[in-house]
Structure formats: C-alpha cells, structure tokens
Motif scaffolding. Structure first.
Motif, short mmCIF file in Angstrom:
data_model
loop_
_atom_site.label_atom_id
_atom_site.label_comp_id
_atom_site.label_asym_id
_atom_site.label_seq_id
_atom_site.Cartn_x
_atom_site.Cartn_y
_atom_site.Cartn_z
N PRO A 200 1.33 -6.29 20.27
CA PRO A 200 0.10 -5.75 19.66
C PRO A 200 0.28 -5.52 18.16
N GLY A 201 -0.60 -6.17 17.38
CA GLY A 201 -0.61 -5.95 15.94
C GLY A 201 0.62 -6.46 15.23
N ASP A 202 1.42 -7.29 15.90
CA ASP A 202 2.63 -7.83 15.28
C ASP A 202 3.49 -6.69 14.72
N ILE A 203 4.25 -6.05 15.61
CA ILE A 203 5.00 -4.83 15.27
C ILE A 203 5.93 -5.03 14.08
N LEU A 204 6.64 -6.15 14.05
CA LEU A 204 7.59 -6.37 12.96
C LEU A 204 6.89 -6.41 11.60
N SER A 205 5.78 -7.13 11.55
CA SER A 205 5.05 -7.22 10.27
C SER A 205 4.47 -5.87 9.88
N ARG A 206 3.99 -5.12 10.88
CA ARG A 206 3.44 -3.80 10.58
C ARG A 206 4.51 -2.87 10.04
N ASN A 207 5.70 -2.91 10.63
CA ASN A 207 6.81 -2.09 10.13
C ASN A 207 7.15 -2.49 8.70
N GLY A 208 7.17 -3.78 8.45
CA GLY A 208 7.46 -4.26 7.10
C GLY A 208 6.43 -3.83 6.09
N THR A 209 5.18 -3.89 6.48
CA THR A 209 4.09 -3.48 5.58
C THR A 209 4.21 -2.00 5.23
N ARG A 210 4.54 -1.17 6.23
CA ARG A 210 4.71 0.26 5.96
C ARG A 210 5.88 0.49 4.99
N ALA A 211 6.99 -0.23 5.19
CA ALA A 211 8.15 -0.08 4.31
C ALA A 211 7.80 -0.50 2.89
N LEU A 212 7.06 -1.58 2.74
CA LEU A 212 6.69 -2.07 1.41
C LEU A 212 5.69 -1.13 0.74
N ASP A 213 4.81 -0.52 1.52
CA ASP A 213 3.88 0.46 0.95
C ASP A 213 4.63 1.64 0.35
N ARG A 214 5.65 2.11 1.06
CA ARG A 214 6.46 3.22 0.55
C ARG A 214 7.21 2.80 -0.71
N ALA A 215 7.71 1.56 -0.72
CA ALA A 215 8.41 1.06 -1.90
C ALA A 215 7.46 0.95 -3.09
N ALA A 216 6.25 0.47 -2.84
CA ALA A 216 5.26 0.36 -3.91
C ALA A 216 4.92 1.73 -4.49
N ASP A 217 4.85 2.75 -3.63
CA ASP A 217 4.60 4.10 -4.12
C ASP A 217 5.73 4.58 -5.03
N LEU A 218 6.96 4.20 -4.68
CA LEU A 218 8.10 4.58 -5.52
C LEU A 218 8.05 3.87 -6.87
N LEU A 219 7.72 2.59 -6.87
CA LEU A 219 7.59 1.86 -8.14
C LEU A 219 6.56 2.55 -9.03
N LYS A 220 5.45 2.94 -8.43
CA LYS A 220 4.40 3.61 -9.19
C LYS A 220 4.86 4.97 -9.69
#
Length: 324
Positions: A200-220
């Motif tokens: 459901p919802g492609d778990i691996l990609s969803r986990n990756g998206t959440r990790a990248l969102d946190r990384a993007a917040d740190l860059l900002k």
C-alpha cells in the motif's frame, strides 16, 4: 587527527582536512610506519636490510610530518605530530590508529589510502572501512588518487540518507562544517530488490520521501542551496552503495556524506553496511559519521575540544536542531 601511512600525501590531506576544522581547533598530524615483520614474518630480526629499511621509513615519515606541520601552522595553530610505529605498537594499523585517536580524544579523523587491491608498501594497509568501524567519531576518507590529482573541492556535496537519525546527524555535521556557498544534493536510495508490488502506497518510496522532507527542512534551516532526490537501484547500480557512487559520478559530487551504524566484530563482517561498502569502493572523498552520543558531545564541547564543528557542533544558540 590527520593520518596517513608512511607519510604519503600528508601535506595535501592536511590542507584539505583543515576545511572541516572549526575556529580554535587542535590538530594532530600522524604518520604510521608499518611493521615489516607483518610482511616478512620469516626474516630473522637481525637481518640488516630489514633494519635499514625500517629506519628509512621512519626518516621519511618524520620528514613528511615536518613538511605538513610547516604547511598548516600559523599564528593561532600549532599542529602536534605523532609517529605511530607499528613495530613498537604491536597491533593492526586500524586498531593502533583507533587507540591513538581515543587516547588523544579526537573528534574527527581524516585519512588517505590507496584501494586495498592496489596497496603497496611495508606492513599493514590502511583500510578506511576498518578505521570507520573502530573509531567512534566522524571519519573523513580521501582516496590517495584524489590527493595526487590535486582536485579537492567542497563546492558540490552529495548526502545519502536512509531515514535514520544518524543520517540526519551526518547531514548536520557537514552543513555546520562546510562553507555556505556549497551546492547540496540529498538522496535516498530505494532498493528495487526489496520492492514488493502491491504494498500500500509503496512503503519504501514513502519512507524515502519522509526522509528527504526532513533533509530539505535542515537545508532550509541552515540557509543552504540544494535539492533532494529519490533514486532507485538499477542495472548500472544493483546495490545501494553502487547507486550512491553512480549518482556521485553522474552529478559530479566533490564530497559524499553519510552516516554509519559502526557495526563491529561478527555482526559487521556478516552483514556489512552500506557505509562500509561505500568506503571500500568510493573514488571520491567521503565523510562518514557514527551515531552521536549527545551527552558525551556536550561534555567535550564544555571542555573545549578541537574540531567540534566537524561533528556539527557549534554555538548552541546558532545550531538548528535535528528535526523531529
């Protein structure tokens, strides 16, 4: 701590490693002299050629230490030097360096080495994956070929994250240590081997998206310029570590950053880790950071230890926290 085997490339490595040092950092230059008995265990100890070669290796290392010290010393920096002689120390090169780093209370260890397959010289070979597994502080590994090429910049930084706190701590360490003008790219690798159609919802990609969102917040939060990307293993890069190397080559990264869990002993050799495999195969400078012990980090900061910035430790009021 900045270390090489036999003094080779120490000056170039020292110049590069100093980019990761914070103001007021304390620096120790180390040249490791191998034990010829490891290479030729059957030779008698009285063999004059063995002794003369060992003396020459010590002389070369001492000259390299003196040259590197002259290169980086200044009004506010007086580098310490250490010759680590494995003939006296009596242990494996990575173990000897780990003990020296721990005894000196290093907060960053920078090393340079040739790939294992092309290593030449007396005694043990300095394997970056062994050093990273034994030393519980960030390790900056620079392939010797990069030192010899003279092309060492930090303006394009690739960071590999896996959703763990350790990976975000590694990102923070690099963000705090490197100049603001650097361009950043944060990637999360989805291993296609583990992909199960119909999840459901492609778990691996969803986990990756959440990790990248946190990384993007740190860059900002750090005011840095860059982007994020979700990438897959492929026919050109079948494993995660190969995908990271492939992306580093494709994007032209000048430095790769990642976290490591620091596995040891049997678990490490059976399972390995992405960081260790990347260290083994990477042709570009690589900064690997183990999990940060927050309480120990605070104690070191209070004591004024050197090279704190290389671990993402700066003035508490100016350091954006790792986001929840």
């Amino acid at each position: 701590m900045i270390a090489v085997a036999g003094g080779m490339g120490l000056t170039s490595l020292a110049r590069y490693a100093m980019r990761f040092a914070g103001p007021g950092a304390t620096v120790r230059l180390v040249s490791i002299v191998g034990n010829p008995r490891v290479l030729f265990p059957t030779l008698p100890l009285s063999y004059s050629g063995w002794h003369d070669a060992h003396v020459e290796l010590i002389r070369v290392s001492e000259a390299a230490l003196a040259e590197a010290k002259r290169e980086i010393e200044g009004p506010s920096l007086a580098p310490e030097t250490e010759l680590l002689d494995l003939s006296i120390h009596g242990s494996h090169i990575a173990q000897a360096l780990s003990e020296a780093a721990q005894h000196w209370d290093a907060t960053l260890v920078a090393i340079a080495a040739h790939p294992r397959a092309t290593a030449r010289g007396w005694g043990d070979h300095l394997d970056p994956e062994d050093v990273a597994a034994m030393i519980r502080v960030p390790v900056l590994y620079v392939p010797s070929a990069r030192l010899e090429s003279g092309v060492l910049e930090t303006s394009r930084v690739l960071v590999a994250v896996d959703g763990s706190e350790t990976a975000l701590q590694a990102l923070c360490a690099a963000l705090a240590a490197l100049p603001q003008v650097a361009l950043w790219r944060v990637v999360y690798v989805v291993d296609s081997v583990l992909h199960v159609p119909g999840w459901p919802g492609d778990i691996l990609s969803r986990n990756g998206t959440r990790a990248l969102d946190r990384a993007a917040d740190l860059l900002k939060a750090y005011g840095r310029t860059g982007g994020t990307a979700l990438i897959d293993t492929s026919a050109d890069a079948r494993d995660i570590h190969a995908a990271i190397a492939f992306e580093a080559d494709r994007w032209g990264a000048q430095l790769v950053v990642m976290g490591t869990r620091g596995r040891r002993t049997a678990t490490r050799w059976l399972l390995g880790s992405v960081a260790e495999r990347t260290l083994r195969s990477m042709s570009r400078p690589l900064l690997v950071c183990p999990p940060v012990d927050v309480s120990a980090r605070g104690a070191k900061q209070a004591a004024g230890s050197g090279m704190e910035t290389a671990r993402g430790v700066g003035p508490e009021e100016t350091e954006p926290p790792i986001l929840p």
